[in-house]
Scaffold this active site. Structure first.
Site, short mmCIF file in Angstrom:
data_model
loop_
_atom_site.label_atom_id
_atom_site.label_comp_id
_atom_site.label_asym_id
_atom_site.label_seq_id
_atom_site.Cartn_x
_atom_site.Cartn_y
_atom_site.Cartn_z
N ALA A 158 -4.46 7.30 -4.81
CA ALA A 158 -3.08 6.84 -4.97
C ALA A 158 -3.11 5.32 -5.18
O ALA A 158 -2.96 4.54 -4.24
CB ALA A 158 -2.24 7.21 -3.75
N GLY A 199 0.83 -1.21 0.00
CA GLY A 199 0.00 0.00 0.00
C GLY A 199 0.85 1.24 0.00
O GLY A 199 2.04 1.21 -0.33
N ASN A 200 0.26 2.36 0.39
CA ASN A 200 0.99 3.63 0.48
C ASN A 200 0.40 4.47 1.60
O ASN A 200 -0.53 4.06 2.28
CB ASN A 200 0.99 4.36 -0.86
N TYR A 201 0.93 5.68 1.77
CA TYR A 201 0.56 6.51 2.91
C TYR A 201 -0.61 7.45 2.65
O TYR A 201 -0.90 8.31 3.47
CB TYR A 201 1.76 7.35 3.35
#
Length: 400
Positions: free
Chosen positions: A276, A208-210
């Protein structure tokens, strides 16, 4: 414009509370239905009887009333109103709102309100300029509240400066302007993708990402407030949103996000791709939790579907597509490349090199670039304010 509108007037402990009587009278004269909620300290400056007489409704100041202790339901009050305006708003109440405190009926009503909230500060000039008050007012704006700035003049202390509550006539004018403004996205269907995607490795791990989703959620709210019918396709996030014009579709993976977006894209007038989405996902998802073994582990990745590019290839002349570019180097050229490759009409560029921008912040600093490579730069702002800038740019594009 106020005829038939339901307005809550919050009154706090300030010498400017005397203006609440004039303000309530003007609202009633405009045809609004007014209910007043007071703090206990406000009663030191103006009586509930005065405001009850002028509003033609009971005045609320505690959670119960009457000999039988009937409950004054703050939730119903918050849901009843078309708008809530706290005038005057003391430094004490502003500080409590900014920090989520809830020790009186006015604050409980504010926290329950789903309507637009206006705040009209009133205090002495040094209090108004104190860093803590300025910071609290900034927080209120970040929450989406509209602050009606205090004005310059003679204050109760005898000093002359900025701190006077805006005059009742000006408050009425602000509300008239708010309700009278044409909703420029009425009749438009808007698709917004928001947040991260989680690409599963096994039942307990993911790539995943932030991304927090804050930008996409703010855009959804601003678009809905302009009359748009919004479908918000959101990856995993703790955020919630409740607006009659917003349909929230929760997804986890990029595949799920694409399917949800594709389902409504053909009927969409404006698509805003702010999510995102992971660029790569595991080619195979383990059925069971992968046990730790050896000093290293390899996970084979495959490219995920590019949602914006895939849907952009289907874009019709009557549709607008808006993309986002989060870059760390050669920012403008990379963003311009995405406009062409993904068939965007506008792209919102932000750089991780700018302090306060990017994932995890309540602020952002953006540039908006169009197909003709016109670039509009903006200062660092709250994500609510950034969302308003983006929606205004979209409206300008529609009207061009």
């Amino acid at each position: 414009m106020l005829k038939g509108k339901k307005i809550i007037v919050g009154v706090t402990g300030s010498i400017a509370a005397y203006k609440a009587a004039i303000f309530v009278r003007l609202l009633v004269k405009e045809g609004a239905e007014v209910k007043v909620v007071m703090t206990n300290s406000a009663k030191d400056f103006i009586t509930p009887l005065t405001l009850s007489t002028l509003s033609k409704n009971p005045v609320y100041s505690s959670f119960t009333s009457g000999s039988q202790g009937e409950w004054n339901n703050h939730v119903e009050l918050g849901l009843w109103a078309d708008a809530m305006i706290i005038a005057p708003a003391s430094a004490n109440t502003i500080g409590k709102i900014a920090n989520g405190l809830c020790d009186n009926l006015l604050l409980a009503t504010y926290l329950s309100a789903r309507c637009p909230v206006f705040v009209a500060p009133a205090m002495d000039l040094d209090m108004y300029q104190h860093p803590s008050v300025l910071d609290n007012l900034k927080k209120l704006k970040n929450f989406g509240n509209q602050v009606i700035d205090a004005t310059h003049g003679e204050l109760a202390s005898g000093l002359v400066g900025t701190g006077r509550m805006a005059e009742p006539e000006d408050l009425v004018s602000q509300l008239n302007q708010f309700f009278g403004s044409k909703k420029k996205l009425s009749g438009k269907k808007v698709l917004i993708t928001a947040g991260p995607t989680y690409e599963a490795i096994d039942p307990v791990r993911f790539i995943g990402n932030y991304s927090t989703g804050k930008m996409g959620y703010a855009l959804a709210e601003k678009a809905a407030n302009q009359g748009a019918e919004v479908t918000l396709v959101s990856g995993p996030t703790h955020l919630t949103i409740e607006h009659p014009n917003i349909k929230l579709v929760r997804v986890k993976s990029g595949k799920e996000m694409f399917a949800a977006a594709e389902a409504v894209y053909t009927a969409t007038d404006i698509a805003i791709f702010s999510a995102a989405v992971a660029d790569y996902a595991p080619s195979k998802i383990a059925d069971q939790k992968i046990k730790k073994a050896g000093d290293s582990m390899e996970v084979r990745l495959e490219k995920t579907i590019d949602i914006a590019k895939t849907l952009g290839a289907k874009k019709q002349p009557n549709q607008l597509n808006i993309g986002f570019a989060l870059e760390t180097e050669n920012e403008v050229s990379h963003a311009q490349g995405k406009i062409k490759s993904k068939n965007f009409d506008l792209i919102v560029l932000n750089s991780l090199n700018n302090a306060g921008a990017g994932f995890g912040h309540d602020t952002n600093k953006i540039s908006i670039i169009d197909k003709a490579n016109n670039i509009q730069d903006f200062e660092l702002k709250s994500k609510q304010e950034v969302a308003e800038d983006i929606i205004n740019a979209i409206i300008a594009k529609l009207e061009a």
